[in-house]
Design an enzyme around this catalytic site. Sequence first.
Site, PDB file in Angstrom:
ATOM      1  N   ARG A  40     -28.711 -53.595 -10.152  1.00 25.81           N
ATOM      2  CA  ARG A  40     -29.684 -54.668 -10.375  1.00 25.81           C
ATOM      3  C   ARG A  40     -28.947 -55.874 -10.952  1.00 25.81           C
ATOM      4  O   ARG A  40     -27.950 -55.736 -11.656  1.00 25.81           O
ATOM      5  CB  ARG A  40     -30.755 -54.228 -11.375  1.00 25.81           C
ATOM      6  CG  ARG A  40     -31.713 -53.211 -10.846  1.00 25.81           C
ATOM      7  CD  ARG A  40     -32.743 -52.841 -11.929  1.00 25.81           C
ATOM      8  NE  ARG A  40     -33.618 -51.795 -11.451  1.00 25.81           N
ATOM      9  CZ  ARG A  40     -33.380 -50.493 -11.619  1.00 25.81           C
ATOM     10  NH1 ARG A  40     -32.317 -50.087 -12.272  1.00 25.81           N
ATOM     11  NH2 ARG A  40     -34.224 -49.601 -11.140  1.00 25.81           N
ATOM     12  N   LYS A  63     -32.961 -51.845 -17.215  1.00 26.47           N
ATOM     13  CA  LYS A  63     -34.367 -51.553 -16.950  1.00 26.47           C
ATOM     14  C   LYS A  63     -34.787 -50.175 -17.456  1.00 26.47           C
ATOM     15  O   LYS A  63     -35.842 -50.026 -18.061  1.00 26.47           O
ATOM     16  CB  LYS A  63     -34.646 -51.658 -15.452  1.00 26.47           C
ATOM     17  CG  LYS A  63     -36.100 -51.411 -15.098  1.00 26.47           C
ATOM     18  CD  LYS A  63     -36.356 -51.577 -13.621  1.00 26.47           C
ATOM     19  CE  LYS A  63     -37.825 -51.313 -13.318  1.00 26.47           C
ATOM     20  NZ  LYS A  63     -38.113 -51.448 -11.903  1.00 26.47           N
ATOM     21  N   HIS A 128     -32.919 -59.677  -6.112  1.00 25.75           N
ATOM     22  CA  HIS A 128     -33.049 -58.281  -5.674  1.00 25.75           C
ATOM     23  C   HIS A 128     -32.555 -58.081  -4.236  1.00 25.75           C
ATOM     24  O   HIS A 128     -32.319 -56.952  -3.806  1.00 25.75           O
ATOM     25  CB  HIS A 128     -34.509 -57.837  -5.801  1.00 25.75           C
ATOM     26  CG  HIS A 128     -34.673 -56.611  -6.623  1.00 25.75           C
ATOM     27  ND1 HIS A 128     -34.130 -56.457  -7.874  1.00 25.75           N
ATOM     28  CD2 HIS A 128     -35.305 -55.445  -6.355  1.00 25.75           C
ATOM     29  CE1 HIS A 128     -34.432 -55.266  -8.337  1.00 25.75           C
ATOM     30  NE2 HIS A 128     -35.142 -54.630  -7.432  1.00 25.75           N
ATOM     31  N   ARG A 131     -29.267 -55.995  -4.070  1.00 23.33           N
ATOM     32  CA  ARG A 131     -29.452 -54.544  -4.182  1.00 23.33           C
ATOM     33  C   ARG A 131     -30.053 -53.970  -2.891  1.00 23.33           C
ATOM     34  O   ARG A 131     -29.623 -52.928  -2.396  1.00 23.33           O
ATOM     35  CB  ARG A 131     -30.353 -54.269  -5.385  1.00 23.33           C
ATOM     36  CG  ARG A 131     -30.631 -52.826  -5.701  1.00 23.33           C
ATOM     37  CD  ARG A 131     -31.327 -52.770  -7.069  1.00 23.33           C
ATOM     38  NE  ARG A 131     -32.106 -51.598  -7.296  1.00 23.33           N
ATOM     39  CZ  ARG A 131     -31.673 -50.504  -7.921  1.00 23.33           C
ATOM     40  NH1 ARG A 131     -30.427 -50.440  -8.340  1.00 23.33           N
ATOM     41  NH2 ARG A 131     -32.471 -49.475  -8.116  1.00 23.33           N
ATOM     42  N   HIS A 154     -34.802 -43.622  -7.508  1.00 23.77           N
ATOM     43  CA  HIS A 154     -36.176 -43.626  -7.021  1.00 23.77           C
ATOM     44  C   HIS A 154     -36.753 -42.215  -7.056  1.00 23.77           C
ATOM     45  O   HIS A 154     -36.020 -41.238  -6.943  1.00 23.77           O
ATOM     46  CB  HIS A 154     -36.245 -44.169  -5.592  1.00 23.77           C
ATOM     47  CG  HIS A 154     -36.047 -45.635  -5.492  1.00 23.77           C
ATOM     48  ND1 HIS A 154     -35.741 -46.269  -4.313  1.00 23.77           N
ATOM     49  CD2 HIS A 154     -36.131 -46.622  -6.418  1.00 23.77           C
ATOM     50  CE1 HIS A 154     -35.633 -47.575  -4.519  1.00 23.77           C
ATOM     51  NE2 HIS A 154     -35.862 -47.813  -5.790  1.00 23.77           N
ATOM     52  N   TYR A 163     -38.383 -49.640   0.163  1.00 24.96           N
ATOM     53  CA  TYR A 163     -37.666 -50.606  -0.669  1.00 24.96           C
ATOM     54  C   TYR A 163     -36.596 -51.362   0.118  1.00 24.96           C
ATOM     55  O   TYR A 163     -36.437 -52.567  -0.024  1.00 24.96           O
ATOM     56  CB  TYR A 163     -37.054 -49.862  -1.855  1.00 24.96           C
ATOM     57  CG  TYR A 163     -36.254 -50.708  -2.802  1.00 24.96           C
ATOM     58  CD1 TYR A 163     -36.884 -51.498  -3.758  1.00 24.96           C
ATOM     59  CD2 TYR A 163     -34.876 -50.714  -2.748  1.00 24.96           C
ATOM     60  CE1 TYR A 163     -36.151 -52.269  -4.643  1.00 24.96           C
ATOM     61  CE2 TYR A 163     -34.131 -51.478  -3.636  1.00 24.96           C
ATOM     62  CZ  TYR A 163     -34.769 -52.257  -4.574  1.00 24.96           C
ATOM     63  OH  TYR A 163     -34.042 -53.017  -5.437  1.00 24.96           O
TER      64      TYR A 163
END
Length: 180
Positions: A40, A63, A128, A131, A154, A163
């Site tokens: 990230r 995060k 993002h 990533r 995930h 994603y």
Amino acid sequence: MNFVQPIRDPELIREIKRFLREDSERNYMLFVTGINSGLRISDILQLRVSDAKKPYFNIIEQKTQKKKRIEMTPGLRKEFKDYIERREDHEFLFKSREGVNKPITRSMAYKILRRAADQVDLDDIGTHTLRKTFGYHFYKQYKNVAILQKIFNHSDPKVTLGYIGIDQDEMDRAMKGFKI
């Protein structure tokens, strides 16, 4: 918050790299680090020169606060070799021009990427995107959603595929072939 896409076209990636390399070594390395690590932006911006001297990134994710070890790709290691050559271990890899030793901000990283995207007429770009671009091309190369799911931390393979835009690709393909 806007929904961002991975950069699917390798030629667009090459064009962005070319633009950023001519613009700024720091900005080029920011892009290359993102698309080669799957980290990230919040984790990338905290990296220091000492982190780039190892063959892997050993971080605590901003995060999730989880420890994570990501092996560096050979290409990224090669890129870092020259980039960190004359820098001190304690320096941030992506230093701001503001202050003494502070990393660029997330908003500055966004501006850098947005400017590069504008050069190649690319929409749906954000921090993002780096990533997601890593994930998209990793999946296309290895077709191993389980490993990618672990890299991204995930909970479900479906989350990972959505994603990185694989679901979108399949929907687009289906719509193009649909006839009544």
